[in-house]
Design a protein around this motif. Structure first.
Motif, short mmCIF file in Angstrom:
data_model
loop_
_atom_site.label_atom_id
_atom_site.label_comp_id
_atom_site.label_asym_id
_atom_site.label_seq_id
_atom_site.Cartn_x
_atom_site.Cartn_y
_atom_site.Cartn_z
N MET A 142 0.80 -1.22 0.00
CA MET A 142 0.00 0.00 0.00
C MET A 142 0.84 1.28 0.00
SD MET A 142 -2.87 -1.38 -0.33
CE MET A 142 -3.95 0.04 -0.27
N LYS A 143 2.05 1.21 0.56
CA LYS A 143 2.98 2.35 0.52
C LYS A 143 2.34 3.64 1.03
CE LYS A 143 5.84 0.46 -3.20
NZ LYS A 143 5.20 -0.86 -3.23
N ARG A 144 1.95 3.62 2.30
CA ARG A 144 1.41 4.81 2.96
C ARG A 144 2.28 5.13 4.19
NH1 ARG A 144 -3.92 6.40 2.25
NH2 ARG A 144 -4.56 6.07 0.10
N PRO A 145 3.49 5.64 3.99
CA PRO A 145 4.40 5.84 5.12
C PRO A 145 3.87 6.77 6.20
CG PRO A 145 5.19 6.98 3.16
CD PRO A 145 4.08 6.09 2.72
N GLU A 146 3.06 7.75 5.81
CA GLU A 146 2.59 8.73 6.79
C GLU A 146 1.68 8.11 7.85
OE1 GLU A 146 -0.34 8.47 3.46
OE2 GLU A 146 1.84 8.63 3.63
N THR A 147 1.00 7.03 7.51
CA THR A 147 0.08 6.42 8.47
C THR A 147 0.52 5.03 8.95
OG1 THR A 147 -1.27 5.54 6.65
CG2 THR A 147 -1.94 7.65 7.60
N THR A 148 1.48 4.42 8.26
CA THR A 148 1.81 3.03 8.58
C THR A 148 3.18 2.83 9.23
OG1 THR A 148 2.76 2.60 6.38
CG2 THR A 148 0.38 2.25 6.65
N THR A 149 4.06 3.83 9.17
CA THR A 149 5.43 3.62 9.65
C THR A 149 5.48 3.23 11.12
OG1 THR A 149 6.32 5.16 8.01
CG2 THR A 149 7.72 4.63 9.90
N LEU A 150 4.88 4.03 11.99
CA LEU A 150 4.95 3.74 13.43
C LEU A 150 4.28 2.41 13.78
CD1 LEU A 150 4.51 7.25 15.08
CD2 LEU A 150 6.55 5.82 15.03
N PRO A 151 3.08 2.11 13.26
CA PRO A 151 2.49 0.80 13.54
C PRO A 151 3.37 -0.35 13.06
CG PRO A 151 0.81 2.29 12.74
CD PRO A 151 2.11 2.99 12.56
#
Length: 237
Positions: A142-151
């Motif tokens: 999905m490549k959504r670093p702004e919402t997925t990096t910390l999780p």
């Protein structure tokens, strides 16, 4: 009245599509003279009112993989249809055949569905480690670093519970010969597991950055990357 008539017409068409898709599916499964016609008819679907029937078939656990791949191919033409996105998200996590999961993820990646991203993030905390790993794979697509990096950082290492013991009567072997003994009470054991697919997802988001499973280094790096350069973090005197 016009709205009611339109809704009634849509419902009728949805039912009609369900019958058509079931008929074409049967042609394909039987593999006789009309199998090719059934595939062609499926591939030509462009009416969004057919999506509920396609999604329902895609969710069937015992549906043949080639048919599921066909349904996904057709659903790709409806990137904003919630029912279709829901079915693709479901099979991306729960389908046994890896080819079907990958095909669903290919389509979801193109749609960029935030709904799918949220669903995958939720599964990162699942007690089943297999599901955590599948969610990691999905978020890599999905490549959504702004919402997925910390999780993803938090899911690099996850703790899972499983039950051991409590097997009832167990055979025993010793100097006095063999015999039977009662098994102990079942115990819940906690185990921390490293999730390779989650690490691969982070690597896909940030090529060239790799702190392995060191969550502290990942967190420190992420904070540094997201701290404005001109901000003085020291308390002013």
């Amino acid at each position: 009245l016009a709205i009611e008539q339109r809704e009634r017409a849509n419902e009728e068409q949805t039912v009609a599509w369900r019958k058509k898709i079931k008929l074409w599916r049967d042609w394909i499964v039987k593999g006789r003279d009309r199998a090719t016609e059934g595939v062609t008819n499926m591939q030509a679907i462009r009416d969004p009112r057919a999506v509920p029937a396609l999604a329902a078939q895609l969710r069937q656990a015992n549906e043949p993989s080639p048919l599921k791949l066909l349904y996904i191919e057709v659903l790709a033409h409806f990137p904003e249809h919630g029912t279709g996105i829901g079915a693709l998200t479901y099979v991306a996590l729960n389908e046994a055949d890896g080819r079907v999961r990958e095909k669903a993820l290919d389509v979801l990646e193109r749609t960029g569905s935030q709904v799918a991203v949220l669903a995958f993030l939720k599964v990162l905390t699942d007690n089943d480690n297999k599901m955590v790993q599948r969610a990691g794979v999905a978020l890599g697509y999905m490549k959504r670093p702004e919402t997925t990096t910390l999780p993803l950082i938090e899911a690099l290492i996850t703790e899972h519970k499983h039950t051991v013991g409590g097997g009832g009567i167990q055979p025993t072997f010793g100097s006095g010969g063999s015999g039977l003994s009662m098994g102990g009470k079942p115990q819940v054991v906690k185990e921390k597991l490293k999730n390779e697919p989650v690490l691969h997802a982070l690597a896909a988001l940030y090529p060239g950055v790799n702190f392995g499973f060191d969550q502290e280094k990942w967190r420190a790096w992420y904070v540094q990357q997201n701290t404005p350069r001109d901000v003085n973090l020291r308390r002013s005197e």
